[in-house]
Write an enzyme that holds these catalytic residues in place. Structure first.
Site, PDB file in Angstrom:
ATOM      1  N   LYS A  98      -4.222   6.040  14.911  1.00 44.59           N
ATOM      2  CA  LYS A  98      -4.433   5.339  13.649  1.00 44.59           C
ATOM      3  C   LYS A  98      -5.925   5.427  13.283  1.00 44.59           C
ATOM      4  CE  LYS A  98      -0.295   3.821  12.591  1.00 44.59           C
ATOM      5  NZ  LYS A  98       0.319   4.040  11.259  1.00 44.59           N
TER       6      LYS A  98
ATOM      7  N   ARG B 176      -7.158  -3.174   9.567  1.00 47.42           N
ATOM      8  CA  ARG B 176      -6.229  -4.097  10.235  1.00 47.42           C
ATOM      9  C   ARG B 176      -6.876  -4.779  11.441  1.00 47.42           C
ATOM     10  NH1 ARG B 176      -2.131  -3.244   6.936  1.00 47.42           N
ATOM     11  NH2 ARG B 176      -1.537  -1.102   6.400  1.00 47.42           N
TER      12      ARG B 176
ATOM     13  N   ARG C 234      -5.936   2.021  18.295  1.00 48.82           N
ATOM     14  CA  ARG C 234      -5.746   0.579  18.149  1.00 48.82           C
ATOM     15  C   ARG C 234      -5.388  -0.115  19.458  1.00 48.82           C
ATOM     16  NH1 ARG C 234      -2.895   0.416  12.160  1.00 48.82           N
ATOM     17  NH2 ARG C 234      -4.847   0.539  10.989  1.00 48.82           N
TER      18      ARG C 234
ATOM     19  N   GLN D  78       5.070   9.387   7.293  1.00 48.24           N
ATOM     20  CA  GLN D  78       4.169  10.347   6.655  1.00 48.24           C
ATOM     21  C   GLN D  78       4.623  11.778   6.900  1.00 48.24           C
ATOM     22  OE1 GLN D  78       0.210   9.368   7.967  1.00 48.24           O
ATOM     23  NE2 GLN D  78       0.167   7.433   6.869  1.00 48.24           N
TER      24      GLN D  78
ATOM     25  N   ASP E 265       2.094  -1.091  12.115  1.00 47.51           N
ATOM     26  CA  ASP E 265       0.807  -1.540  11.572  1.00 47.51           C
ATOM     27  C   ASP E 265       0.514  -3.007  11.877  1.00 47.51           C
ATOM     28  OD1 ASP E 265       0.041   0.906  10.534  1.00 47.51           O
ATOM     29  OD2 ASP E 265       1.021   0.549   8.609  1.00 47.51           O
TER      30      ASP E 265
ATOM     31  N   ARG F 113      -8.046  12.364  12.991  1.00 42.30           N
ATOM     32  CA  ARG F 113      -6.609  12.094  13.039  1.00 42.30           C
ATOM     33  C   ARG F 113      -5.806  13.391  13.029  1.00 42.30           C
ATOM     34  NH1 ARG F 113      -5.468   6.957   9.169  1.00 42.30           N
ATOM     35  NH2 ARG F 113      -3.449   7.080  10.205  1.00 42.30           N
TER      36      ARG F 113
ATOM     37  N   ARG G 144       2.891   6.008  -3.218  1.00 40.55           N
ATOM     38  CA  ARG G 144       4.016   6.845  -3.625  1.00 40.55           C
ATOM     39  C   ARG G 144       4.274   6.754  -5.119  1.00 40.55           C
ATOM     40  NH1 ARG G 144       4.326   5.655   1.576  1.00 40.55           N
ATOM     41  NH2 ARG G 144       5.531   6.943   3.052  1.00 40.55           N
TER      42      ARG G 144
ATOM     43  N   LYS H 235       0.828  -1.211   0.000  1.00 45.17           N
ATOM     44  CA  LYS H 235       0.000   0.000   0.000  1.00 45.17           C
ATOM     45  C   LYS H 235       0.863   1.262   0.000  1.00 45.17           C
ATOM     46  CE  LYS H 235      -2.873   0.849   3.577  1.00 45.17           C
ATOM     47  NZ  LYS H 235      -2.914   2.246   4.081  1.00 45.17           N
ATOM     48  N   SER H 236       1.874   1.293   0.860  1.00 41.23           N
ATOM     49  CA  SER H 236       2.729   2.475   0.963  1.00 41.23           C
ATOM     50  C   SER H 236       3.431   2.768  -0.357  1.00 41.23           C
ATOM     51  CB  SER H 236       3.776   2.277   2.064  1.00 41.23           C
ATOM     52  OG  SER H 236       3.178   2.172   3.330  1.00 41.23           O
TER      53      SER H 236
END
Length: 429
Positions: A343, A389, A347, A170, A316, A123, A28, A23-24
């Site tokens: 998150k 997740r 979490r 990030q 994560d 967030r 990008r 995903k990351s």
């Protein structure tokens, strides 16, 4: 709000599985392709909801992007070619999209408004907006730029030397992306080294990046040149099946093409320390983003202590590590995990609450979890609270619980692993 019912897996999980794209890296690749000169082809792209939000936002800024399954073509506009969006840029549930894109928008000459879903609205954005403001960007939002929606009008930026209070890829990435058009050399120093996908990919796109310990630097005025990107499988997605293979009796799984970036492989180190039985076979040594095939089988795990520098390397994966700890002999302590509180959900609280419903013995303090193994889990109704997740962790928990487990808001897994439940069902046959 869709539910999923998980039945106990009596004969183990067995077979091969190709992990979907990271995903990351997918985020990008689209962003860097958009601000590069030339055409970028991305293979292995993750077509999950978060990454599709990134595509949508850059299309709104005039970038020609064609997506066909896991292959994407991006016709770059260059750093100065993005167009003022006619509509609000909606990032959906994606914190990566809003934070990294803010760094790009900080050096554009137009006004943009960025928002997301109710989770994004909670967030913290100040960790990104503050340094961007220091560089000269005009940014506003609720509570002085603390929360979305954000309005961003780029300006003539000046480089900064920024010491981040948190190890966050990030935050680091947003500042570095703003620094591409800033006057001078931009530097970011972190308390611990966070994932380095941005640095690796900037280098692949022709940008010179200097790394000195916990500090990353780049000079303004550099251009990105389009390149083809091969995205490996996401180790964060693989983590659920790594843990499943270790804790579900009679299991043996081969996970193919798993990304092995050393800033992301904390889960591998933890499973090894806990005593898991697995092998790692590298498949593309020398690549910008290394990958491997991993074979794992049912293992006898023991409790350990997890904290310090390793936390950014597995942030994560902590929810599913907590599940593994419920099946380990002894006590597992996960500490220094305060970042979990900001998150998609808090979490720490969510993991403790939902695993407790299944019969786990687990306690929380401000920045840690204490898990007492070994627990016999029992099926119950649990909730992902919109966190992908958490949803996948609960599904694996349901596989070893006595009786059926019902997961509310189960569709959240589509953010990062759209085919997760189908893969789980296939491996259980």
């Amino acid at each position: 709000m869709k539910e999923r019912t998980i039945q106990p897996v009596n004969n183990g999980l067995n077979g091969n599985i190709t992990i979907p794209g990271d995903k990351s890296i997918s985020h990008r690749a689209v962003m860097f392709g958009a601000i590069a000169e030339g055409t970028t082809t991305i293979k292995g792209f993750l077509p999950g909801a978060d990454c599709l939000s990134t595509i949508s936002c850059f299309k709104e800024m005039g970038v020609d992007i064609v997506q066909n399954g896991d292959e994407v073509t991006v016709v770059g506009k260059g750093l100065e070619g993005l167009q003022e969006p006619k509509a609000v840029l909606d990032v959906g549930n994606s914190g990566t999209t809003i934070r990294l894109m803010s760094g790009i928008l900080a050096n554009t000459p137009f006004l943009s408004c960025v928002q997301g879903d109710t989770s994004i609205a909670k967030r913290p954005m100040k960790r990104v907006t503050n340094p961007l403001k220091q560089m000269g960007a005009n940014i506003d939002g609720r509570e002085e730029g603390t929360f979305t929606p954000l309005t961003i009008r780029g300006g003539d930026l000046k480089a900064i030397e920024y010491t981040s209070p948190v190890a966050s890829a990030q935050v680091k990435s947003a500042i570095l992306l703003a620094g591409l058009r800033a006057e001078g050399v931009t530097a970011v120093t972190e308390p611990h080294i966070s994932r380095d996908h941005t640095e690796r990919m900037l280098e692949a796109f022709g940008v010179k990046v200097t790394r000195e310990g916990k500090t990353v630097k780049l000079a303004g005025g550099q251009k990105l040149t389009a390149t083809d990107v091969q995205v490996p499988g996401d180790v964060s997605s693989a983590a659920f099946f790594l843990v499943a293979g270790a804790i579900i009796p009679n299991s043996k799984l081969v996970l193919e093409n798993v990304g092995m970036n050393p800033t992301r492989t904390g889960i591998i180190d933890v499973l090894e320390k806990m005593g898991a039985t697995f092998t790692v076979e590298p498949i593309n040594e020398g690549a910008s983003e290394p990958a491997a095939n991993i074979t794992i089988e049912t293992s006898s795990l023991k409790g350990i202590e997890i904290g310090g520098d390793i936390i950014p390397r597995l942030i994560d994966e902590i929810p599913v590590i907590a599940l593994a700890a419920t099946q380990a002999e002894g006590i597992t302590v996960i500490k220094d995990a305060h970042e979990l509180k900001v998150k998609e959900t808090n979490r720490i609280d969510t993991v403790v609450a939902e695993l407790t419903k299944l019969g786990a013995r687990i306690e929380a303090t401000d920045d840690r979890m204490i898990i007492y193994g070994k627990s016999a889990l029992k099926g119950n109704t649990v909730n992902s609270y919109g966190d992908h997740r958490i949803g996948m962790m609960l599904a694996i928990a349901g596989c070893i619980a006595e009786g059926k487990t019902i997961i509310e808001d189960a569709e959240a897994v589509g953010v990062s692993y759209p085919t997760f439940f189908e893969e789980l069902q296939k491996l259980a046959k």
